[in-house]
Write a protein that holds these residues in place. Structure first.
Motif, mmCIF file in Angstrom:
data_model
loop_
_atom_site.group_PDB
_atom_site.id
_atom_site.type_symbol
_atom_site.label_atom_id
_atom_site.label_comp_id
_atom_site.label_asym_id
_atom_site.label_seq_id
_atom_site.Cartn_x
_atom_site.Cartn_y
_atom_site.Cartn_z
ATOM 1 N N ARG A 285 -51.301 36.898 -2.059
ATOM 2 C CA ARG A 285 -49.675 36.831 -2.422
ATOM 3 C C ARG A 285 -49.075 36.853 -0.821
ATOM 4 O O ARG A 285 -48.352 36.019 -0.622
ATOM 5 C CB ARG A 285 -49.252 37.830 -3.300
ATOM 6 N N SER A 286 -49.506 37.800 -0.255
ATOM 7 C CA SER A 286 -49.144 37.952 1.021
ATOM 8 C C SER A 286 -50.108 38.504 1.990
ATOM 9 O O SER A 286 -50.933 39.421 1.655
ATOM 10 C CB SER A 286 -47.861 38.823 1.218
ATOM 11 N N GLY A 287 -50.110 38.547 3.447
ATOM 12 C CA GLY A 287 -51.063 39.047 4.209
ATOM 13 C C GLY A 287 -51.976 38.050 4.720
ATOM 14 O O GLY A 287 -51.918 36.771 4.825
ATOM 15 N N ALA A 288 -53.508 38.507 4.935
ATOM 16 C CA ALA A 288 -54.434 37.789 5.855
ATOM 17 C C ALA A 288 -55.275 37.278 4.558
ATOM 18 O O ALA A 288 -56.012 38.014 3.722
ATOM 19 C CB ALA A 288 -55.210 38.578 6.553
ATOM 20 N N ASP A 289 -55.830 35.921 4.515
ATOM 21 C CA ASP A 289 -56.463 35.253 3.929
ATOM 22 C C ASP A 289 -57.742 34.766 4.566
ATOM 23 O O ASP A 289 -57.856 33.603 4.975
ATOM 24 C CB ASP A 289 -55.959 33.976 3.066
ATOM 25 N N PHE A 290 -58.465 35.774 5.159
ATOM 26 C CA PHE A 290 -59.618 35.495 5.912
ATOM 27 C C PHE A 290 -60.963 35.245 5.070
ATOM 28 O O PHE A 290 -61.098 35.758 3.995
ATOM 29 C CB PHE A 290 -59.802 36.826 6.800
ATOM 30 N N THR A 291 -62.126 34.457 5.766
ATOM 31 C CA THR A 291 -63.428 34.561 5.151
ATOM 32 C C THR A 291 -64.013 35.129 6.498
ATOM 33 O O THR A 291 -63.703 34.924 7.513
ATOM 34 C CB THR A 291 -63.774 33.055 5.175
ATOM 35 N N THR A 292 -64.836 36.151 6.008
ATOM 36 C CA THR A 292 -65.495 36.858 7.065
ATOM 37 C C THR A 292 -66.919 37.008 6.802
ATOM 38 O O THR A 292 -67.492 37.074 5.611
ATOM 39 C CB THR A 292 -65.048 38.433 7.031
ATOM 40 N N ILE A 293 -67.768 36.745 8.102
ATOM 41 C CA ILE A 293 -69.159 36.808 8.081
ATOM 42 C C ILE A 293 -69.628 37.878 9.000
ATOM 43 O O ILE A 293 -69.030 37.849 10.090
ATOM 44 C CB ILE A 293 -69.991 35.473 8.294
ATOM 45 N N SER A 294 -70.467 38.949 8.637
ATOM 46 C CA SER A 294 -70.827 39.956 9.447
ATOM 47 C C SER A 294 -72.175 40.331 9.484
ATOM 48 O O SER A 294 -72.926 39.933 8.295
ATOM 49 C CB SER A 294 -69.884 41.162 9.239
ATOM 50 N N VAL A 295 -72.719 40.689 10.395
ATOM 51 C CA VAL A 295 -74.229 41.132 10.645
ATOM 52 C C VAL A 295 -74.281 42.347 11.396
ATOM 53 O O VAL A 295 -73.564 42.495 12.398
ATOM 54 C CB VAL A 295 -75.020 40.029 10.983
ATOM 55 N N GLY A 296 -74.979 43.257 11.019
ATOM 56 C CA GLY A 296 -75.143 44.368 11.673
ATOM 57 C C GLY A 296 -76.532 45.314 11.973
ATOM 58 O O GLY A 296 -77.295 44.865 10.913
ATOM 59 N N TRP A 297 -76.775 46.052 12.634
ATOM 60 C CA TRP A 297 -78.076 46.845 12.879
ATOM 61 C C TRP A 297 -77.733 48.361 12.716
ATOM 62 O O TRP A 297 -76.428 48.632 13.381
ATOM 63 C CB TRP A 297 -78.710 46.416 14.253
ATOM 64 N N GLN A 298 -78.573 48.986 12.304
ATOM 65 C CA GLN A 298 -78.277 50.475 12.128
ATOM 66 C C GLN A 298 -79.937 51.203 12.290
ATOM 67 O O GLN A 298 -80.964 50.843 11.805
ATOM 68 C CB GLN A 298 -77.767 50.874 10.674
ATOM 69 N N THR A 299 -79.543 52.554 12.859
ATOM 70 C CA THR A 299 -80.932 53.310 13.140
ATOM 71 C C THR A 299 -80.272 54.748 12.640
ATOM 72 O O THR A 299 -79.125 55.006 12.844
ATOM 73 C CB THR A 299 -81.425 53.048 14.501
#
Length: 308
Positions: A285-299
């Protein structure tokens, strides 16, 4: 029986620096993890989309592209016998935005740090503090937990600018959560929280006061253990409220929005894992209409539990 032993101990730490933080999609944020575990996270997210603004605002048809690497760290310990986790994330971003300002096409770019995010959570029922071997042998039950997320005003901010990477205010979100195993491989998470915001007393053009009403944030996640350390999830969030006021004049920007997404975590050797995530606006309705792709690494590292 496949245990719900997490590859990622903490909710995903990448932040949409420009977008509202209520858009979080954090599957398995309240899983049972061993005490004295320490984790390090590094990731990158790419977001693109529109920002729906108040029709009375000077910026219209706002489109933004955000590249956001981030680093984070966390630690798990025992607090009065309960599994407790603290974490911190520091985002960096380079972003570009374009839109119409008072009828004239304009574009800008920003590069710098976003607001630091802190979080502490504790599992009150169903997950007492234990070592990794003890958790592996224990039956997994319903978990009830709570957390407090804090966003500190450390990001790049120019009072004379409308578009910034930081928001120049504190934000706090207390949250309650229920995590329910279903059968041997499924896990259902439900979270309910409320964001509270302090005033920004240096809002555009530098001497305005911007306030924001509390914003409810609700999440549901259904995840499936493919193997002991590999899992996938379907994620949904809904957030509502957050009307803003500038110098006592209320804006028509109440949010009643939802996002949907997916997550896949793949183990790499014994102590490392890679996380892939995708999300997009479902109803905005209001605010951010984003498409997001993410990748991350963890140890992660497992310390020796303290002797009782």
């Amino acid at each position: 029986m496949i245990k719900f032993y997490p590859v990622f101990f903490t909710p995903w730490l990448l932040l949409l620096v420009v977008a509202g933080k209520a858009q979080d999609l954090e599957p398995r944020a309240y899983v049972w993890v061993p005490v004295q575990a320490t984790f390090l996270v590094a990731g990158y997210g790419y977001s693109h989309g529109g920002v729906l603004t108040d029709p009375t605002a000077p910026v219209q048809d706002l489109q933004a592209t955000l590249n956001a690497p981030s680093v984070g760290a966390g630690h798990v310990f025992s607090l009065m016998g309960n599994t407790t986790q603290v974490s911190a994330a520091v985002p960096f971003a380079w972003a570009g935005a374009s839109g119409s300002v008072l009828g004239s096409a304009e574009s800008i770019s920003r590069t710098g740090f976003g607001d630091v995010r802190l979080r502490i959570s504790t599992l009150l029922i169903g997950a007492p503090s234990m070592s990794a071997p003890d958790i592996a042998k224990a039956p997994h039950k319903t978990i009830f937990g709570t957390s407090l997320s804090i966003i500190a005003p450390t990001g790049q901010y120019f009072p004379e600018k409308l578009i910034n990477l930081g928001v120049h205010r504190w934000s706090f979100k207390p949250e309650l959560a229920l995590s329910q195993p279903v059968g041997k491989r499924w896990l259902v998470d439900v979270y309910a929280g409320v964001w509270f915001f302090t005033k920004n007393k240096s809002y555009y053009p530098g001497n305005s006061v911007r306030e924001q009403d509390p914003m409810g944030a609700f999440q549901t996640h259904v995840s499936y253990n493919i193997t002991r350390r590999m899992w996938a999830a379907l994620n949904l969030t809904y957030y509502t409220g957050g009307v803003t006021t500038v110098n006592g004049v209320q804006s028509d920007d109440r949010q009643d929005n939802s996002r949907i997404g997916g997550t896949l975590v793949v183990p790499v050797k014994k102590r490392h894992s890679v996380k892939f995530a995708y999300s997009t606006g479902a109803v905005i309705r209001s605010g951010a209409d984003f498409t997001t792709i993410s990748v991350g690494w963890q140890t992660f590292f497992l310390g020796k539990p303290k002797s009782k």
